[in-house]
Design an enzyme around this catalytic site. Sequence first.
Site, PDB file in Angstrom:
ATOM      1  N   LYS A   1       1.004  -1.080   0.013  1.00 13.69           N
ATOM      2  CA  LYS A   1       0.135   0.005  -0.067  1.00 13.69           C
ATOM      3  C   LYS A   1       1.000   1.450  -0.022  1.00 13.69           C
ATOM      4  O   LYS A   1       0.448   2.138  -0.208  1.00 13.69           O
ATOM      5  CB  LYS A   1      -0.887   0.083   1.274  1.00 13.69           C
ATOM      6  CG  LYS A   1      -1.973  -1.143   1.389  1.00 13.69           C
ATOM      7  CD  LYS A   1      -2.668  -0.828   2.872  1.00 13.69           C
ATOM      8  CE  LYS A   1      -3.357  -2.225   2.971  1.00 13.69           C
ATOM      9  NZ  LYS A   1      -4.097  -2.312   4.314  1.00 13.69           N
ATOM     10  N   GLY A   2       2.159   1.215   0.496  1.00 15.66           N
ATOM     11  CA  GLY A   2       2.869   2.206   0.615  1.00 15.66           C
ATOM     12  C   GLY A   2       3.202   3.119  -0.493  1.00 15.66           C
ATOM     13  O   GLY A   2       3.308   4.177  -0.415  1.00 15.66           O
TER      14      GLY A   2
ATOM     15  N   GLU B   1       8.456   1.893  -5.830  1.00 16.06           N
ATOM     16  CA  GLU B   1       8.564   1.606  -4.471  1.00 16.06           C
ATOM     17  C   GLU B   1       8.373   2.786  -3.741  1.00 16.06           C
ATOM     18  O   GLU B   1       9.218   3.492  -4.019  1.00 16.06           O
ATOM     19  CB  GLU B   1       9.671   0.755  -4.213  1.00 16.06           C
ATOM     20  CG  GLU B   1       9.446  -0.968  -4.371  1.00 16.06           C
ATOM     21  CD  GLU B   1       8.997  -1.721  -3.317  1.00 16.06           C
ATOM     22  OE1 GLU B   1       8.100  -1.011  -2.658  1.00 16.06           O
ATOM     23  OE2 GLU B   1       9.191  -2.551  -3.076  1.00 16.06           O
ATOM     24  N   ASP B   2       7.938   2.570  -2.485  1.00 19.89           N
ATOM     25  CA  ASP B   2       8.126   3.664  -1.408  1.00 19.89           C
ATOM     26  C   ASP B   2       9.311   3.583  -0.973  1.00 19.89           C
ATOM     27  O   ASP B   2      10.027   4.833  -0.802  1.00 19.89           O
ATOM     28  CB  ASP B   2       6.749   3.637  -0.453  1.00 19.89           C
ATOM     29  CG  ASP B   2       6.787   2.247   0.287  1.00 19.89           C
ATOM     30  OD1 ASP B   2       7.651   1.365   0.119  1.00 19.89           O
ATOM     31  OD2 ASP B   2       6.181   2.203   1.026  1.00 19.89           O
TER      32      ASP B   2
ATOM     33  N   ASP C   1      14.912  -1.225   1.241  1.00 20.65           N
ATOM     34  CA  ASP C   1      15.610  -1.432   2.343  1.00 20.65           C
ATOM     35  C   ASP C   1      16.619  -2.531   2.178  1.00 20.65           C
ATOM     36  O   ASP C   1      17.549  -2.381   1.604  1.00 20.65           O
ATOM     37  CB  ASP C   1      14.544  -1.789   3.615  1.00 20.65           C
ATOM     38  CG  ASP C   1      15.144  -1.567   4.886  1.00 20.65           C
ATOM     39  OD1 ASP C   1      15.170  -0.580   5.382  1.00 20.65           O
ATOM     40  OD2 ASP C   1      15.579  -2.488   5.748  1.00 20.65           O
TER      41      ASP C   1
ATOM     42  N   ASP D   1       4.149   3.803   6.661  1.00 19.58           N
ATOM     43  CA  ASP D   1       3.500   3.852   7.993  1.00 19.58           C
ATOM     44  C   ASP D   1       3.871   3.112   9.299  1.00 19.58           C
ATOM     45  O   ASP D   1       4.992   2.342   9.046  1.00 19.58           O
ATOM     46  CB  ASP D   1       2.141   3.109   7.631  1.00 19.58           C
ATOM     47  CG  ASP D   1       2.279   1.485   7.687  1.00 19.58           C
ATOM     48  OD1 ASP D   1       3.001   1.052   7.165  1.00 19.58           O
ATOM     49  OD2 ASP D   1       1.219   0.725   8.097  1.00 19.58           O
TER      50      ASP D   1
ATOM     51  N   ARG E   1       0.467   7.028   6.806  1.00 18.32           N
ATOM     52  CA  ARG E   1       0.615   7.072   5.201  1.00 18.32           C
ATOM     53  C   ARG E   1       0.396   8.405   4.467  1.00 18.32           C
ATOM     54  O   ARG E   1       0.841   8.775   3.508  1.00 18.32           O
ATOM     55  CB  ARG E   1      -0.030   6.101   4.669  1.00 18.32           C
ATOM     56  CG  ARG E   1       0.311   4.617   4.980  1.00 18.32           C
ATOM     57  CD  ARG E   1      -0.351   3.651   3.871  1.00 18.32           C
ATOM     58  NE  ARG E   1       0.023   2.379   4.558  1.00 18.32           N
ATOM     59  CZ  ARG E   1       0.767   1.326   4.483  1.00 18.32           C
ATOM     60  NH1 ARG E   1       1.892   1.954   3.728  1.00 18.32           N
ATOM     61  NH2 ARG E   1       1.102   0.136   4.840  1.00 18.32           N
TER      62      ARG E   1
END
Length: 196
Positions: free
Chosen positions: A39-40, A92-93, A96, A152, A158
């Site tokens: 959802k990010g 992508e948000d 990592d 989030d 968000r």
Amino acid sequence: MNPPQLLYTRDQITERVSKLGEELTVSLQEGAVLVGVLKGCLPFMADLVRELDLPIEVDFLALSSFMPDTGRVRLTRDLDTDITGKQVVLVEDLVDTGLRLNFLLQHLRGRLPSEVRVCAMFDRVERRVIPVELQHVGFQLDSSYVVGYGLDHGGKFRNLPELVSVELGELERNSQKVCDQVYALGREHRALSENI
């Protein structure tokens, strides 16, 4: 306890998304498919597609953790679009460790697109476990815990248009207090910006 810190303002994020849109407009062909990871990605994806000056398609994937702390994931929503022979941009948000991104890249490449590019708003290179290449990056981050602009904690933050660094331990101990501080920080900064 360190209070939440504003890392990137709404204006800084807007300016960087505009530059990413320019980069993508130059490097993509008509009919390219932007694939967001739910959802990010939603705030970033919505802003990014409006910056592209060519006809594109949009689709989404979703993942859920398969086992906590293993890096293993499972696909919970697949593409509706046939990407065979098409340019694909995976949006992508935050990237990592690279574990999730590596899984997604393998999945997409198995559908035989002509090219897969990665566009991430935030990148934490120092936390990388699997080397993955990102063609388009908004901002590099350190390993601090961040919320806002799609990122989030427990489903909150968000919708925050800024990116804010918070202490995870403090957030988990005093969730409501830290939440109030984070949103107040954003409101204060926006009010100052409007008065300049």
